[in-house]
Design an enzyme around this catalytic site. Sequence first.
Site, mmCIF file in Angstrom:
data_model
loop_
_atom_site.group_PDB
_atom_site.id
_atom_site.type_symbol
_atom_site.label_atom_id
_atom_site.label_comp_id
_atom_site.label_asym_id
_atom_site.label_seq_id
_atom_site.Cartn_x
_atom_site.Cartn_y
_atom_site.Cartn_z
ATOM 1 N N HIS A 23 7.137 1.145 -23.191
ATOM 2 C CA HIS A 23 8.599 1.091 -23.242
ATOM 3 C C HIS A 23 9.131 -0.341 -23.382
ATOM 4 O O HIS A 23 9.918 -0.853 -22.579
ATOM 5 C CB HIS A 23 9.283 1.890 -22.128
ATOM 6 C CG HIS A 23 9.000 1.518 -20.698
ATOM 7 N ND1 HIS A 23 9.045 0.246 -20.217
ATOM 8 C CD2 HIS A 23 8.705 2.289 -19.624
ATOM 9 C CE1 HIS A 23 8.791 0.241 -18.924
ATOM 10 N NE2 HIS A 23 8.557 1.473 -18.548
ATOM 11 N N HIS A 77 4.972 8.701 -7.246
ATOM 12 C CA HIS A 77 6.014 8.136 -8.112
ATOM 13 C C HIS A 77 6.222 9.087 -9.287
ATOM 14 O O HIS A 77 5.253 9.502 -9.932
ATOM 15 C CB HIS A 77 5.515 6.760 -8.588
ATOM 16 C CG HIS A 77 6.452 5.979 -9.437
ATOM 17 N ND1 HIS A 77 7.805 6.184 -9.479
ATOM 18 C CD2 HIS A 77 6.220 4.939 -10.294
ATOM 19 C CE1 HIS A 77 8.354 5.316 -10.311
ATOM 20 N NE2 HIS A 77 7.417 4.558 -10.829
ATOM 21 N N GLU A 79 7.747 8.622 -12.183
ATOM 22 C CA GLU A 79 7.839 8.115 -13.558
ATOM 23 C C GLU A 79 6.716 8.734 -14.394
ATOM 24 O O GLU A 79 5.573 8.866 -13.933
ATOM 25 C CB GLU A 79 7.779 6.579 -13.584
ATOM 26 C CG GLU A 79 8.182 6.050 -14.956
ATOM 27 C CD GLU A 79 8.504 4.556 -15.007
ATOM 28 O OE1 GLU A 79 8.255 3.831 -14.023
ATOM 29 O OE2 GLU A 79 8.994 4.116 -16.064
ATOM 30 N N ASP A 81 4.600 7.947 -16.561
ATOM 31 C CA ASP A 81 3.255 7.382 -16.771
ATOM 32 C C ASP A 81 2.303 7.844 -15.661
ATOM 33 O O ASP A 81 1.086 7.784 -15.825
ATOM 34 C CB ASP A 81 3.267 5.850 -16.882
ATOM 35 C CG ASP A 81 4.046 5.151 -15.802
ATOM 36 O OD1 ASP A 81 4.989 5.741 -15.250
ATOM 37 O OD2 ASP A 81 3.722 3.984 -15.490
ATOM 38 N N HIS A 144 8.888 1.512 -7.525
ATOM 39 C CA HIS A 144 9.790 0.938 -8.487
ATOM 40 C C HIS A 144 11.007 1.812 -8.763
ATOM 41 O O HIS A 144 12.016 1.348 -9.314
ATOM 42 C CB HIS A 144 8.931 0.671 -9.740
ATOM 43 C CG HIS A 144 9.503 0.751 -11.070
ATOM 44 N ND1 HIS A 144 9.002 1.500 -12.095
ATOM 45 C CD2 HIS A 144 10.585 0.103 -11.575
ATOM 46 C CE1 HIS A 144 9.699 1.320 -13.177
ATOM 47 N NE2 HIS A 144 10.649 0.496 -12.901
ATOM 48 N N ASP A 163 3.072 1.537 -8.173
ATOM 49 C CA ASP A 163 3.287 0.422 -9.116
ATOM 50 C C ASP A 163 3.087 -0.953 -8.449
ATOM 51 O O ASP A 163 2.741 -1.928 -9.121
ATOM 52 C CB ASP A 163 4.709 0.457 -9.682
ATOM 53 C CG ASP A 163 4.854 1.445 -10.832
ATOM 54 O OD1 ASP A 163 3.836 1.909 -11.362
ATOM 55 O OD2 ASP A 163 6.006 1.749 -11.190
ATOM 56 N N TYR A 191 3.431 -8.327 -14.888
ATOM 57 C CA TYR A 191 3.877 -6.999 -14.461
ATOM 58 C C TYR A 191 5.068 -7.125 -13.500
ATOM 59 O O TYR A 191 6.079 -6.440 -13.639
ATOM 60 C CB TYR A 191 2.714 -6.251 -13.786
ATOM 61 C CG TYR A 191 3.035 -4.821 -13.491
ATOM 62 C CD1 TYR A 191 2.777 -3.822 -14.414
ATOM 63 C CD2 TYR A 191 3.640 -4.464 -12.286
ATOM 64 C CE1 TYR A 191 3.103 -2.504 -14.151
ATOM 65 C CE2 TYR A 191 3.971 -3.155 -12.018
ATOM 66 C CZ TYR A 191 3.698 -2.172 -12.950
ATOM 67 O OH TYR A 191 4.035 -0.874 -12.681
ATOM 68 N N HIS A 222 -1.783 1.003 -11.550
ATOM 69 C CA HIS A 222 -2.111 0.349 -12.821
ATOM 70 C C HIS A 222 -3.095 -0.794 -12.558
ATOM 71 O O HIS A 222 -2.899 -1.598 -11.633
ATOM 72 C CB HIS A 222 -0.877 -0.287 -13.468
ATOM 73 C CG HIS A 222 0.166 0.684 -13.910
ATOM 74 N ND1 HIS A 222 0.009 1.562 -14.951
ATOM 75 C CD2 HIS A 222 1.423 0.898 -13.446
ATOM 76 C CE1 HIS A 222 1.101 2.274 -15.115
ATOM 77 N NE2 HIS A 222 1.983 1.888 -14.207
HETATM 78 FE FE1 FEO Z 1 7.182 2.921 -12.476
HETATM 79 FE FE2 FEO Z 1 3.939 2.869 -13.581
HETATM 80 O O1 FEO Z 1 5.640 3.574 -13.300
#
Ligand code: FEO
Length: 397
Positions: A23, A77, A79, A81, A144, A163, A191, A222
């Site tokens: 993104h 989370h 989101e 991903d 996040h 995250d 990041y 991640h």
């Molecule tokens: Fe806020 Fe890796 O997603």
Amino acid sequence: MSTTLKENIHWVGFVDWNIRDFHSYHTTKGATYNSYLITDEKTALIDTVKAPFWKDLLNNIKKLADPNKVDYIVCNHAEPDHSGALPEIVKNIPNAKVVCDKKCSEILSAYYDTSNWNFEIVKTGDTISLGKKTLSFLETPLVHWPESLMTYIPEDKLLFSMDGFGQHYATSFRFDDEVELEEVMKQAKTYYANIVMPYGKQVGNTLKAAGTLDIEMIAPSHGLIWRTHVDKIVKAYQDWAINKPKCKVAVVYDTMWNSTELMAKAIYEGARDSDVEATFLKIREVGNTALATEIFDSACVAWGSATLNQGMMPDVASILTYMQGLKADGKSGFAFGSFGWGRGAPEAINKYLEEMKYDIIIPPLKAKWLPEEDVLQSCYEAGIHLAAKAKEITGSN
Ligand code: FEO
């Protein structure tokens, strides 16, 4: 493929080697979506992966456990991903409860048809016993997204930090001590600057709450897992959370026919000759992700653009908007740029700096057509001024 973190705790995620646009985050080293499987008396999956990779995740799980016997899927989370694979994973792990906080269940229900999901809603302090190991939950709003949660296993002193403490870094290794520390810290900083920077206050709260835990390993969603350099990444987050700047001046600009570039170069040389770290970055070439990282820890920034159609150049508007969204405000700096028959770019930048609550140390520096010697001299002196300001801010005099 899986990797063992601790006895009966395995990485079962996906390494996205070739992604370069996350993104709009330019992921120069690719990315990973980390999932973890805990095979205790009960079995729990911690987080999933991006939607296209659900089969890879399921295959990794199947090598370690019978999907019918997975009891919990923790969603730290919402989101996509990390939750994108959930609809398929829930279908294929039919007996598992989806464990998350209330806000997360609401967001998941907005994204996916969750009518058949068996939610177990948790909040800070709640625990789930898997047998020998315990899942203990800590809500970390806005690190996040508002629904963010971290999961801690006290028996293993292991924090699944979602995250937080992550990096976009594809590698065949899984642990921080298997790669160059400098590279993993660089990716962690990139990041933080591009994802976490707006939430420094919430990061501070999370660090305070996590500070009460005995942590030996941090497994983010991640990148690399921190097992040897936990102290270094936690210290870095402490500094980053308060936007602690370095004694550093960034000169960022875009140019059409080199007039603004000449001004930028003179400003940069003034800063460089003043014994501070200085960077000289052409916005269109460097790109927003790397620029955000450079600007993030710079005490002072000089922003330049040639005038195009009575305004600034489009890539300058892009990075200014990006930095405003990232709340990289409160720095010191000034605007500069060239114009021909229509004024615009330096004034337009100056407005942005006012909105971002910059300490604007001089009015916009301007050159008509090509900067003459006196303008370049003013630019050089402005660079010296900016360096002095960076020293003052960071107490480096
Ligand atoms: Fe806020 Fe890796 O997603």
